[in-house]
Design an enzyme around this catalytic site. Structure first.
Site, PDB file in Angstrom:
ATOM      1  N   HIS A 100       0.815  -1.213   0.000  1.00 16.10           N
ATOM      2  CA  HIS A 100       0.000   0.000   0.000  1.00 16.10           C
ATOM      3  C   HIS A 100       0.858   1.277   0.000  1.00 16.10           C
ATOM      4  CE1 HIS A 100       0.879   0.624   4.321  1.00 16.10           C
ATOM      5  NE2 HIS A 100       0.797  -0.686   4.393  1.00 16.10           N
ATOM      6  N   ASP A 101       0.381   2.256  -0.734  1.00 12.95           N
ATOM      7  CA  ASP A 101       0.937   3.611  -0.754  1.00 12.95           C
ATOM      8  C   ASP A 101       2.327   3.701  -1.369  1.00 12.95           C
ATOM      9  OD1 ASP A 101      -1.276   4.934   0.801  1.00 12.95           O
ATOM     10  OD2 ASP A 101      -0.586   3.524   2.328  1.00 12.95           O
ATOM     11  N   GLY A 147       5.102  -1.061   2.715  1.00 10.14           N
ATOM     12  CA  GLY A 147       4.286   0.120   2.482  1.00 10.14           C
ATOM     13  C   GLY A 147       5.074   1.406   2.390  1.00 10.14           C
TER      14      GLY A 147
END
Length: 262
Positions: free
Chosen positions: A124-125, A142
């Protein structure tokens, strides 16, 4: 030539998905709501794409890839987040790419012309540039930033919130736990350490000898001269007056939020 998508009758396409012209979707693939797939993209069998996800043109996504799934973050509470993938990417078997998180910017982003080989994981991200190669089983935690033309070898991993600068090379099995300036080569010694610059990769991309020599000089200043980081930075600032590449290294150092790989 027909511009109608070619969708296998066993594929499941949510009515809210937007499918571009000349898109091919293989058997038993599942395309969720709020998924946009650009013209000419080919999706193999047994692929799952969840939304909100936007995929650009002329991508190739192989069987059993899982794209746009929920972030693997305990703080994620179902907020609306996105995955954005650019054009002409190759995404091979069993690759997983997760959407962003609400407190991490909300978007995972993959640029253009990247190769993600089998079993790669992008968490994520993450923010990935262009022309990046992820070899088999490599992974990003992440919030990682990867610059253009980076090569990440097999079984290598990058710790959360780390940055890897453009044209860097991460060797097989290397565990990156700090920010890696542009042009560096990282090799494994339990945890990755700098091992020179990625000179071979730079030559392949058309860097001429004077540019490479300036980058090597900057490397020696930063890693071999026995200087503290502030002392090295002062010398790099002088070298950057004659080299845009050294300026890119200096800018990366100034943006670094984690410990710099040294």
């Amino acid at each position: 030539m027909s511009r109608t998508p070619s969708i296998h009758p066993t594929a499941q396409i949510d009515p809210a998905a937007k499918i571009g012209a000349n898109v091919a979707i293989g058997a038993y693939s599942v395309i969720g709501a709020e998924v946009e797939i650009g013209d000419g993209t080919v999706i193999g069998p047994h692929v799952v794409i969840e939304g909100p996800t936007r995929i650009g043109r002329d991508n190739r996504i192989a069987q059993f890839a899982s794209i746009g799934g929920d972030p693997q973050d305990k703080k994620f509470a179902g907020e609306r987040t996105e995955l954005v993938i650019g054009d002409r990417n190759l995404i091979r078997e069993f690759v997983t790419i997760n959407r962003g998180t609400g407190d991490g910017g909300g978007i995972t982003r993959i640029g253009d012309d990247n190769w993600l080989l089998a079993y790669v994981h992008i968490a994520h991200d993450c923010q990935v540039g262009n022309h990046v190669v992820f070899s088999n089983y490599s992974a990003l935690a992440g919030h990682v930033e990867i610059g253009d033309w980076v090569i990440i070898s097999g079984y290598a991993g990058v710790h959360q919130f780390c940055k890897v600068g453009a044209h860097a090379f991460i060797a097989m099995g290397c565990l990156v736990g700090s920010d890696v300036p542009p042009f560096l080569m990282m090799a494994n010694e339990q945890h990755g350490r700098p091992r020179g610059i990625n000179s071979e990769g730079l030559k392949r991309r058309g860097f001429e000898s004077p540019r490479i020599a300036a980058i090597k000089r900057a490397y020696r200043t930063l890693y071999m001269a026995g200087l503290s980081l502030p002392e090295a930075r002062e010398q790099l600032a002088q070298q950057a007056q004659d080299s845009a590449d050294v300026r890119a290294m200096l800018d990366f150092i100034d943006r670094s939020e984690r410990a710099l790989a040294r």
